[in-house]
Scaffold this motif. Sequence first.
Motif, PDB file in Angstrom:
ATOM      1  N   ALA A   1      55.475  34.561  33.658  1.00  0.00           N
ATOM      2  CA  ALA A   1      54.018  34.551  33.826  1.00  0.00           C
ATOM      3  C   ALA A   1      53.419  33.233  33.342  1.00  0.00           C
ATOM      4  O   ALA A   1      52.516  32.670  33.972  1.00  0.00           O
ATOM      5  CB  ALA A   1      53.400  35.721  33.080  1.00  0.00           C
TER       6      ALA A   1
ATOM      7  N   GLN B   1      52.011  30.774  36.449  1.00  0.00           N
ATOM      8  CA  GLN B   1      50.539  30.729  36.500  1.00  0.00           C
ATOM      9  C   GLN B   1      49.997  31.606  37.637  1.00  0.00           C
ATOM     10  O   GLN B   1      49.005  31.265  38.276  1.00  0.00           O
ATOM     11  CB  GLN B   1      50.047  29.282  36.654  1.00  0.00           C
ATOM     12  CG  GLN B   1      50.521  28.364  35.539  1.00  0.00           C
ATOM     13  CD  GLN B   1      50.115  26.912  35.746  1.00  0.00           C
ATOM     14  OE1 GLN B   1      49.203  26.604  36.518  1.00  0.00           O
ATOM     15  NE2 GLN B   1      50.788  26.002  35.065  1.00  0.00           N
ATOM     16  N   GLN B   2      50.665  32.735  37.851  1.00  0.00           N
ATOM     17  CA  GLN B   2      50.248  33.689  38.876  1.00  0.00           C
ATOM     18  C   GLN B   2      49.601  34.891  38.192  1.00  0.00           C
ATOM     19  O   GLN B   2      50.206  35.519  37.319  1.00  0.00           O
ATOM     20  CB  GLN B   2      51.458  34.150  39.713  1.00  0.00           C
ATOM     21  CG  GLN B   2      52.155  33.033  40.466  1.00  0.00           C
ATOM     22  CD  GLN B   2      51.350  32.522  41.641  1.00  0.00           C
ATOM     23  OE1 GLN B   2      50.589  33.262  42.258  1.00  0.00           O
ATOM     24  NE2 GLN B   2      51.516  31.250  41.956  1.00  0.00           N
ATOM     25  N   GLU B   3      48.373  35.232  38.591  1.00  0.00           N
ATOM     26  CA  GLU B   3      47.654  36.337  37.961  1.00  0.00           C
ATOM     27  C   GLU B   3      48.389  37.667  38.135  1.00  0.00           C
ATOM     28  O   GLU B   3      48.382  38.509  37.237  1.00  0.00           O
ATOM     29  CB  GLU B   3      46.243  36.441  38.542  1.00  0.00           C
ATOM     30  CG  GLU B   3      45.266  35.416  37.984  1.00  0.00           C
ATOM     31  CD  GLU B   3      44.995  35.668  36.499  1.00  0.00           C
ATOM     32  OE1 GLU B   3      44.400  36.719  36.180  1.00  0.00           O
ATOM     33  OE2 GLU B   3      45.400  34.833  35.677  1.00  0.00           O
ATOM     34  N   TRP B   4      49.021  37.856  39.293  1.00  0.00           N
ATOM     35  CA  TRP B   4      49.684  39.141  39.514  1.00  0.00           C
ATOM     36  C   TRP B   4      50.883  39.318  38.597  1.00  0.00           C
ATOM     37  O   TRP B   4      51.223  40.445  38.218  1.00  0.00           O
ATOM     38  CB  TRP B   4      50.088  39.297  40.982  1.00  0.00           C
ATOM     39  CG  TRP B   4      51.062  38.280  41.501  1.00  0.00           C
ATOM     40  CD1 TRP B   4      50.767  37.077  42.067  1.00  0.00           C
ATOM     41  CD2 TRP B   4      52.492  38.377  41.476  1.00  0.00           C
ATOM     42  NE1 TRP B   4      51.923  36.401  42.413  1.00  0.00           N
ATOM     43  CE2 TRP B   4      52.990  37.193  42.070  1.00  0.00           C
ATOM     44  CE3 TRP B   4      53.389  39.338  41.039  1.00  0.00           C
ATOM     45  CZ2 TRP B   4      54.352  36.945  42.220  1.00  0.00           C
ATOM     46  CZ3 TRP B   4      54.754  39.105  41.191  1.00  0.00           C
ATOM     47  CH2 TRP B   4      55.219  37.906  41.773  1.00  0.00           C
TER      48      TRP B   4
ATOM     49  N   ALA C   1      50.954  37.962  35.538  1.00  0.00           N
ATOM     50  CA  ALA C   1      50.317  38.255  34.246  1.00  0.00           C
ATOM     51  C   ALA C   1      49.900  39.722  34.162  1.00  0.00           C
ATOM     52  O   ALA C   1      49.981  40.344  33.093  1.00  0.00           O
ATOM     53  CB  ALA C   1      49.100  37.354  34.052  1.00  0.00           C
ATOM     54  N   ALA C   2      49.462  40.305  35.281  1.00  0.00           N
ATOM     55  CA  ALA C   2      49.088  41.718  35.294  1.00  0.00           C
ATOM     56  C   ALA C   2      50.296  42.602  35.005  1.00  0.00           C
ATOM     57  O   ALA C   2      50.195  43.605  34.285  1.00  0.00           O
ATOM     58  CB  ALA C   2      48.479  42.079  36.652  1.00  0.00           C
TER      59      ALA C   2
ATOM     60  N   GLN D   1      50.998  42.575  31.278  1.00  0.00           N
ATOM     61  CA  GLN D   1      50.092  43.444  30.534  1.00  0.00           C
ATOM     62  C   GLN D   1      50.474  44.917  30.696  1.00  0.00           C
ATOM     63  O   GLN D   1      50.421  45.696  29.733  1.00  0.00           O
ATOM     64  CB  GLN D   1      48.656  43.206  30.999  1.00  0.00           C
ATOM     65  CG  GLN D   1      48.086  41.856  30.615  1.00  0.00           C
ATOM     66  CD  GLN D   1      48.005  41.671  29.108  1.00  0.00           C
ATOM     67  OE1 GLN D   1      47.745  42.607  28.360  1.00  0.00           O
ATOM     68  NE2 GLN D   1      48.219  40.428  28.650  1.00  0.00           N
TER      69      GLN D   1
ATOM     70  N   GLU E   1      42.255  44.624  35.190  1.00  0.00           N
ATOM     71  CA  GLU E   1      41.291  43.560  35.441  1.00  0.00           C
ATOM     72  C   GLU E   1      41.933  42.362  36.135  1.00  0.00           C
ATOM     73  O   GLU E   1      41.304  41.690  36.956  1.00  0.00           O
ATOM     74  CB  GLU E   1      40.665  43.116  34.113  1.00  0.00           C
ATOM     75  CG  GLU E   1      39.741  44.174  33.505  1.00  0.00           C
ATOM     76  CD  GLU E   1      39.348  43.830  32.074  1.00  0.00           C
ATOM     77  OE1 GLU E   1      39.751  42.728  31.604  1.00  0.00           O
ATOM     78  OE2 GLU E   1      38.668  44.648  31.430  1.00  0.00           O
ATOM     79  N   ARG E   2      43.181  42.066  35.814  1.00  0.00           N
ATOM     80  CA  ARG E   2      43.855  40.923  36.445  1.00  0.00           C
ATOM     81  C   ARG E   2      44.228  41.207  37.897  1.00  0.00           C
ATOM     82  O   ARG E   2      44.499  40.290  38.666  1.00  0.00           O
ATOM     83  CB  ARG E   2      45.122  40.547  35.654  1.00  0.00           C
ATOM     84  CG  ARG E   2      44.803  39.867  34.322  1.00  0.00           C
ATOM     85  CD  ARG E   2      46.094  39.498  33.602  1.00  0.00           C
ATOM     86  NE  ARG E   2      45.831  38.827  32.339  1.00  0.00           N
ATOM     87  CZ  ARG E   2      45.636  37.529  32.193  1.00  0.00           C
ATOM     88  NH1 ARG E   2      45.679  36.756  33.250  1.00  0.00           N
ATOM     89  NH2 ARG E   2      45.401  37.006  31.009  1.00  0.00           N
TER      90      ARG E   2
ATOM     91  N   GLY F   1      46.369  42.543  41.190  1.00  0.00           N
ATOM     92  CA  GLY F   1      47.780  42.475  41.546  1.00  0.00           C
ATOM     93  C   GLY F   1      48.024  42.984  42.941  1.00  0.00           C
ATOM     94  O   GLY F   1      47.092  43.346  43.673  1.00  0.00           O
TER      95      GLY F   1
ATOM     96  N   GLN G   1      49.706  47.417  41.590  1.00  0.00           N
ATOM     97  CA  GLN G   1      48.408  47.819  41.037  1.00  0.00           C
ATOM     98  C   GLN G   1      48.322  49.344  40.962  1.00  0.00           C
ATOM     99  O   GLN G   1      47.854  49.912  39.965  1.00  0.00           O
ATOM    100  CB  GLN G   1      47.280  47.270  41.918  1.00  0.00           C
ATOM    101  CG  GLN G   1      45.874  47.664  41.475  1.00  0.00           C
ATOM    102  CD  GLN G   1      45.327  46.795  40.363  1.00  0.00           C
ATOM    103  OE1 GLN G   1      46.102  46.161  39.636  1.00  0.00           O
ATOM    104  NE2 GLN G   1      44.011  46.751  40.227  1.00  0.00           N
TER     105      GLN G   1
END
Length: 898
Positions: A732, A736-739, A741-742, A745, A766-767, A769, A774
């Motif tokens: 993550a 640098q990919q938000e999905w 990082a999700a 979490q 919130e992030r 995916g 998701q």
Amino acid sequence: MLHGREAEQAQIDRLLDQARAGRSGALVLRGEPGIGKTALLDYAAAQGITAVRSAGIESEAELPFAGLHLLIKPGMALVDGLPAPQRDALRGAFGLAHHDPADRMLIGLAVLSLLAEEEGPLLCLIDDAHWLDRATAETLLFVARRLDAEGVVIIFATRTGDQDFPAPGLPELVLTGLPQDSAAALVDSHAPELSPALRYRLLAEAGGNPLALQELPAVLAAEATGSGHTSGPNPLPLTQRLQVAFHGQVTRLPAATRTLLLVAAAAGTDDLTTVLRAADALGARLPDLQPAADAGLVHSDGQAMRFRHPLLRSAVYQGAALTQRLTAHAALAAALTDPENADLRAWHLASAATGPDETTAAALEDTADRARRRSGYSGAVAAYERAAGLSTDAAARVRRLVSAAETAGEAGLLDRASRLADRAATQTTDPLLCARLDLVRATAEFGAGKPLSAHRLLLAGADLVRTDDPARAARILMQAVHTAWYLGAPELAEVAEHINALSLPESEPMAPIARYTVAGIDGRFTIDLRETAAASRRNGADSPRDLVQMCGIGMVVGQDEQAAELAKTLIAECRDQGRIALLPTLLFFRAETELFLGRPREGRIAATEGLRIAQDIGQRHWISQMSSYLAYLAAIEGREQDCRELVDRALAEELGGATAPGAPWTLAALGVLDLGQGKVDSALSRLELLTVEPSRHHVIGLRALPDLIEAAVRLGSPERAGDALQRLQTWAEVSQQEWVAALVQRCMALVAPEAKAEKHFQAAIERGGRPFEQARTQLLFGEWLRRNRRKTEARNQLQPALETFDRLDATPWAERARTELAALGVGTATRPTTGVLARLTPQELQIVRLAAQGMSNRDIAAQLFLSPRTIGHHLYKAYPKLGVLSRTELTTLPLDTA
């Protein structure tokens, strides 16, 4: 009349009835010489369906597309109406135009299109298929496997034994001897004068072989007459016995007649003009043919001459002295003076050679070059190799051997390629030639399931040319990236070092690709895939060949959208250029990206097409990969039996067994299947195997980390998730990919203390995916909320998760969500009725979408490498499922809904 072949005739009748109804089919007849294969072909030809015929000719086995030209010659006027890539490929194959070598399967598609143009059913009969030139055989087998709704039937007749005709995937009918009563009836109709003793012996020795039952009576009678009694069984094999019988008939002919027959046997052609021109130089004329015709050994209409049976041709040739055979070939070479006969002339010169001959070697090399340009790779290999054997110049000999080895690799003849490369390597120290030979041997080793030795050869080959030809070295090293992928991270790091050591100018097409590849291996994910591809194209990259592996690297670094976009573009280029061999690779990358982006139905369409093509052209690597990927989709959908069957297919022994290319995906598939069924112990055991090399660094090895963590937590062993969570966090950070990082979490929520879990769940939601991930986050969060008696909040997470799971056909997860909602008192809602797209097969949906864009059946066929009739057939089946009457109504349907 055929004796004792009622069952075989009935099977042929069923095929022909299907053709009359618009369905296609194929059949391979196998059996020993004389068993009646040709008779069954003749039976099929007499059933009132338009028929075209071809046959393998032993002397033309190295002339590319000789058999194919004979088959489709009646339809050559239709060639200009084919889609341009197919038209050019076919014309190039026949030497009618000068084009770059076409994908061999594109030639097959052109033939399929031509055959489908026939009004009404069409029957293609191929005799002596074991003698077909390899280019023709590959083309016709490809066509036979892709037949569908054209009303075309192809029947091959081939011998069993050493010169077999492999036809995997096609139905076969093995012919055995006639039943005793049928054999007796044939003997009585053909030789009623036989004594009871000879009749008994004939039936015993012939074994029900129809040719033997007709040809041996005279031999047995002569033996009995000569000895005064019947002797015991002849120890010779039946085929050899028949040749001896035929040779006995030939030896009774005049000398000039035997000379003419020998020339005809050596020529291997039915063209009487060529035979007479060559025979004339040896003192034989047309009248000398008559004794052979009177004896029933040959048939002639004044233009063509045919032996009564191929064994007779062999008997004439093998029964002649070596000097006579050499003289016949020399006479044929002298008679074949027309430019269009240059290849045949070169082979006759080679057959007449008694030692090294540079003139003949040069002629054969020219023949090989022409064959290679026409995609006749097998014939080119034979010509290059024979030219090397006839060479008097050492440098020319090595050059020809190297060309033979490379061409054998292109033909898929990997064992032969390796042997030729080994021979050539002992005769040269030239760095460029040695590098080319290392590449050949590496390809052969990888194809034999030996990635480590292939990897070492590629690195060695690249080192040989890194200074003088860094671009070539870069391309070799990109192949080394592929071999390293199946070995482990240390080998990948080693390749990266070699790539970094290259001095590639910025203007070189491989320079951006090399940088991107090294960044992906090193874990530096800051380079943009789109920019890299664009820079490489500006520098003149060979697209899609040079860019194909960037799709895989793109997924490793998490740039799924860009990888999907590049794969889609390269697939379109392959379709336009007719580069079929690259399509399975790209379709696999496309399937992976579609799944990761939350569009599994699109992934299935790509993988299904890729699997079909890989099977058609024998790409075992991608058969394994596609099967394992489809197993993963089945696991997500809870289709256990389908999943396990696909796993077994991916790990089949002929594909490599436990070390097959698709093995990592099968681990993920079975792990996800177990996880969906609540078998978390076995799920965790399988998924943990993806954390060790060689699977650890694979795309699916990374993507399965959240599954492993969930399984460990649900099993009550969160400590077994520690390394996986750390790797996921590192991924993550650098991607640098938000999905991603999700996902981190979500996994942290699973392992965190109860008081901190909600914070991580909220951060994951919130992030955002991908849809499936998701929804899984919402399911896990909803389960956590329900356990904490927060019913309203739990329902708010579970209901959208259920909707997503239903839309993606993720049945096990949908059932979990329903169970949770039922526990909340919401009710156990049944699964909604499937949408319009679920009623179609992947192929039907693919065709319907293209039709909705306004493409004609012919255009769709060219895109999907099918025949226009097959496209029409699938549309006809799809309309009722969609509730429409014509293609104009397709535009009103939501066909692009994933």
